[in-house]
Design a protein around this motif. Structure first.
Motif, PDB file in Angstrom:
ATOM      1  N   VAL A  85       2.759   5.845  -3.775  1.00 14.21           N
ATOM      2  CA  VAL A  85       3.749   6.410  -4.697  1.00 14.21           C
ATOM      3  C   VAL A  85       3.168   6.506  -6.104  1.00 14.21           C
ATOM      4  CG1 VAL A  85       5.984   6.009  -5.808  1.00 14.21           C
ATOM      5  CG2 VAL A  85       5.733   5.636  -3.348  1.00 14.21           C
ATOM      6  N   ALA A  86       2.344   5.521  -6.472  1.00 16.56           N
ATOM      7  CA  ALA A  86       1.740   5.486  -7.808  1.00 16.56           C
ATOM      8  C   ALA A  86       0.415   6.245  -7.870  1.00 16.56           C
ATOM      9  CB  ALA A  86       1.515   4.038  -8.232  1.00 16.56           C
ATOM     10  N   ASN A  87       0.078   6.966  -6.779  1.00 13.89           N
ATOM     11  CA  ASN A  87      -1.180   7.732  -6.707  1.00 13.89           C
ATOM     12  C   ASN A  87      -2.408   6.852  -6.903  1.00 13.89           C
ATOM     13  OD1 ASN A  87       0.054  10.325  -6.302  1.00 13.89           O
ATOM     14  ND2 ASN A  87       0.609  10.324  -8.477  1.00 13.89           N
ATOM     15  N   ILE A  88      -2.380   5.697  -6.262  1.00 17.18           N
ATOM     16  CA  ILE A  88      -3.496   4.758  -6.322  1.00 17.18           C
ATOM     17  C   ILE A  88      -4.115   4.613  -4.938  1.00 17.18           C
ATOM     18  CG2 ILE A  88      -4.131   2.327  -6.635  1.00 17.18           C
ATOM     19  CD1 ILE A  88      -3.738   3.711  -9.265  1.00 17.18           C
ATOM     20  N   GLU A  89      -5.409   4.820  -4.865  1.00 15.97           N
ATOM     21  CA  GLU A  89      -6.162   4.613  -3.636  1.00 15.97           C
ATOM     22  C   GLU A  89      -7.025   3.367  -3.826  1.00 15.97           C
ATOM     23  OE1 GLU A  89      -7.358   5.611   0.278  1.00 15.97           O
ATOM     24  OE2 GLU A  89      -5.831   6.548  -0.991  1.00 15.97           O
ATOM     25  N   PRO A  90      -6.831   2.334  -2.996  1.00 16.71           N
ATOM     26  CA  PRO A  90      -7.645   1.121  -3.153  1.00 16.71           C
ATOM     27  C   PRO A  90      -9.136   1.434  -3.127  1.00 16.71           C
ATOM     28  CG  PRO A  90      -5.853   0.722  -1.629  1.00 16.71           C
ATOM     29  CD  PRO A  90      -5.841   2.200  -1.917  1.00 16.71           C
ATOM     30  N   ASN A  91      -9.898   0.696  -3.906  1.00 14.90           N
ATOM     31  CA  ASN A  91     -11.341   0.897  -3.951  1.00 14.90           C
ATOM     32  C   ASN A  91     -11.970   0.673  -2.577  1.00 14.90           C
ATOM     33  OD1 ASN A  91     -11.308   1.443  -6.728  1.00 14.90           O
ATOM     34  ND2 ASN A  91     -11.460  -0.731  -7.249  1.00 14.90           N
ATOM     35  N   ALA A  92     -13.118   1.299  -2.360  1.00 17.24           N
ATOM     36  CA  ALA A  92     -13.775   1.269  -1.049  1.00 17.24           C
ATOM     37  C   ALA A  92     -14.088  -0.147  -0.589  1.00 17.24           C
ATOM     38  CB  ALA A  92     -15.053   2.105  -1.101  1.00 17.24           C
ATOM     39  N   GLU A  93     -14.353  -1.046  -1.540  1.00 19.09           N
ATOM     40  CA  GLU A  93     -14.723  -2.410  -1.155  1.00 19.09           C
ATOM     41  C   GLU A  93     -13.535  -3.248  -0.674  1.00 19.09           C
ATOM     42  OE1 GLU A  93     -14.601  -2.430  -5.771  1.00 19.09           O
ATOM     43  OE2 GLU A  93     -15.224  -1.075  -4.164  1.00 19.09           O
ATOM     44  N   CYS A  94     -12.330  -2.715  -0.796  1.00 21.91           N
ATOM     45  CA  CYS A  94     -11.138  -3.464  -0.363  1.00 21.91           C
ATOM     46  C   CYS A  94     -10.918  -3.279   1.138  1.00 21.91           C
ATOM     47  CB  CYS A  94      -9.913  -3.016  -1.153  1.00 21.91           C
ATOM     48  SG  CYS A  94      -9.976  -3.466  -2.899  1.00 21.91           S
ATOM     49  N   LEU A 100       0.823  -1.206   0.000  1.00 27.28           N
ATOM     50  CA  LEU A 100       0.000   0.000   0.000  1.00 27.28           C
ATOM     51  C   LEU A 100       0.859   1.259   0.000  1.00 27.28           C
ATOM     52  CD1 LEU A 100      -3.066  -0.927   2.215  1.00 27.28           C
ATOM     53  CD2 LEU A 100      -2.854  -0.886  -0.262  1.00 27.28           C
ATOM     54  N   GLU A 101       2.077   1.159   0.514  1.00 26.17           N
ATOM     55  CA  GLU A 101       3.002   2.288   0.371  1.00 26.17           C
ATOM     56  C   GLU A 101       3.397   2.463  -1.092  1.00 26.17           C
ATOM     57  OE1 GLU A 101       5.129   3.455   4.352  1.00 26.17           O
ATOM     58  OE2 GLU A 101       6.234   1.843   3.363  1.00 26.17           O
ATOM     59  N   TYR A 102       3.588   1.364  -1.797  1.00 32.26           N
ATOM     60  CA  TYR A 102       3.838   1.437  -3.238  1.00 32.26           C
ATOM     61  C   TYR A 102       2.662   2.106  -3.952  1.00 32.26           C
ATOM     62  CZ  TYR A 102       7.982  -1.638  -3.751  1.00 32.26           C
ATOM     63  OH  TYR A 102       9.246  -2.177  -3.733  1.00 32.26           O
ATOM     64  N   CYS A 103       1.445   1.745  -3.553  1.00 31.66           N
ATOM     65  CA  CYS A 103       0.253   2.321  -4.187  1.00 31.66           C
ATOM     66  C   CYS A 103       0.223   3.838  -4.026  1.00 31.66           C
ATOM     67  CB  CYS A 103      -1.014   1.704  -3.595  1.00 31.66           C
ATOM     68  SG  CYS A 103      -1.355   0.021  -4.155  1.00 31.66           S
ATOM     69  N   ALA A 141     -10.644  -5.524   3.602  1.00 29.25           N
ATOM     70  CA  ALA A 141      -9.687  -6.419   4.260  1.00 29.25           C
ATOM     71  C   ALA A 141      -8.266  -5.881   4.129  1.00 29.25           C
ATOM     72  CB  ALA A 141      -9.789  -7.825   3.674  1.00 29.25           C
ATOM     73  N   VAL A 142      -7.953  -5.339   2.960  1.00 29.65           N
ATOM     74  CA  VAL A 142      -6.634  -4.740   2.736  1.00 29.65           C
ATOM     75  C   VAL A 142      -6.423  -3.574   3.695  1.00 29.65           C
ATOM     76  CG1 VAL A 142      -5.276  -3.385   1.099  1.00 29.65           C
ATOM     77  CG2 VAL A 142      -6.412  -5.470   0.333  1.00 29.65           C
ATOM     78  N   ARG A 143      -7.425  -2.722   3.805  1.00 30.82           N
ATOM     79  CA  ARG A 143      -7.333  -1.554   4.677  1.00 30.82           C
ATOM     80  C   ARG A 143      -7.221  -1.954   6.149  1.00 30.82           C
ATOM     81  NH1 ARG A 143      -5.299   2.711   2.331  1.00 30.82           N
ATOM     82  NH2 ARG A 143      -6.672   3.803   0.874  1.00 30.82           N
ATOM     83  N   GLU A 144      -7.933  -2.994   6.525  1.00 31.23           N
ATOM     84  CA  GLU A 144      -7.892  -3.446   7.917  1.00 31.23           C
ATOM     85  C   GLU A 144      -6.507  -3.965   8.288  1.00 31.23           C
ATOM     86  OE1 GLU A 144     -10.257  -6.498  10.954  1.00 31.23           O
ATOM     87  OE2 GLU A 144     -10.757  -6.452   8.819  1.00 31.23           O
ATOM     88  N   VAL A 145      -5.909  -4.744   7.391  1.00 29.95           N
ATOM     89  CA  VAL A 145      -4.564  -5.254   7.646  1.00 29.95           C
ATOM     90  C   VAL A 145      -3.574  -4.094   7.743  1.00 29.95           C
ATOM     91  CG1 VAL A 145      -2.635  -6.555   6.654  1.00 29.95           C
ATOM     92  CG2 VAL A 145      -4.936  -7.528   6.641  1.00 29.95           C
ATOM     93  N   GLU A 146      -3.679  -3.144   6.824  1.00 27.55           N
ATOM     94  CA  GLU A 146      -2.785  -1.978   6.846  1.00 27.55           C
ATOM     95  C   GLU A 146      -2.894  -1.242   8.181  1.00 27.55           C
ATOM     96  OE1 GLU A 146      -2.038   2.068   4.206  1.00 27.55           O
ATOM     97  OE2 GLU A 146      -4.086   1.430   4.659  1.00 27.55           O
ATOM     98  N   LYS A 147      -4.108  -0.979   8.615  1.00 27.25           N
ATOM     99  CA  LYS A 147      -4.345  -0.229   9.851  1.00 27.25           C
ATOM    100  C   LYS A 147      -3.814  -0.979  11.070  1.00 27.25           C
ATOM    101  CE  LYS A 147      -8.202   1.717  12.564  1.00 27.25           C
ATOM    102  NZ  LYS A 147      -8.080   0.844  13.761  1.00 27.25           N
TER     103      LYS A 147
END
Length: 200
Positions: free
Chosen positions: A163-172, A158-161, A174-180
């Motif tokens: 850098v690439a100006n990518i914000e994961p879609n709202a439905e992701c 997600l740090e790579y994302c 599980a990804v956001r929970e792990v990051e947090k």
């Protein structure tokens, strides 16, 4: 445990996952950050003429993911069974798909149309990672109540994302929970505050 020295440039890049693992484990190591000229001077002494490298008791290990996996195994961050290690591997390989898509955008996409297509590919890869996490995540972290290399890989990707100006879609979610959850650990929060500020 053997003394370890991680050598890379003064950047997050391909070495940051391993640095996160050292922080997670509370394992002391030598964090050697080279300038371009310093690398040129020692390039021929590396296994493949590239960084990162990890030195363990004088023995070199190359390839960023081989290094990260070695450190995870040495520090107990690769699960306690073959099934848990495989769960980590599924997440890691899904993260690698995201990295490859990001590299495609940053270094190969030239036109606006190509950049838009690359963004779509990145979002698709992040969505695939989210699906894997939904199926295999065992609790607060990938393997339950203790963070592993899988959680560190998700945070790193997600740090790579960003850098690439990518914000994961709202439905992701599980990804956001792990990051947090990974970032809120005291050991990781302290590391993030103290690490050098770099662009990548």
């Amino acid at each position: 445990m053997s003394e370890m020295k991680l050598t890379y440039f003064n950047a997050r890049g391909r070495a940051e996952l391993t640095r996160l693992l050292f922080a997670q484990a509370g394992k002391k190591y030598v964090d050697c950050r080279l300038t371009g000229d310093e690398f040129k001077a020692m390039k021929d002494s590396t296994l493949k003429g590239q960084l990162p490298i990890l030195e363990v008791d004088g023995q070199q290990i190359c390839e960023s993911m081989a290094i990260a996996r070695h450190v995870a195994r040495e520090t107990g961050l690769y699960g306690s069974s073959n099934c848990e290690a495989t769960a980590c591997d599924m997440v890691i390989e899904s993260c690698n798909e995201v990295i490859n898509a990001i590299i495609g955008k940053m270094f190969r996409a030239k036109t606006e149309e190509e950049k838009a297509a690359a963004d779509e590919k990145i979002h698709s890869a992040v969505g695939g990672l989210n699906k894997v996490l939904v199926k295999v995540k065992g609790g607060k972290f990938l393997l339950g109540e203790k963070a592993s290399i899988g959680d560190a890989a998700v945070f790193s990707i997600l740090e790579y994302c960003k850098v690439a100006n990518i914000e994961p879609n709202a439905e992701c979610t599980a990804v956001r929970e792990v990051e947090k959850n990974f970032a809120e650990q005291e050991c990781i929060a302290n590391y993030l505050k103290s690490r050098p500020e770099t662009q990548f």
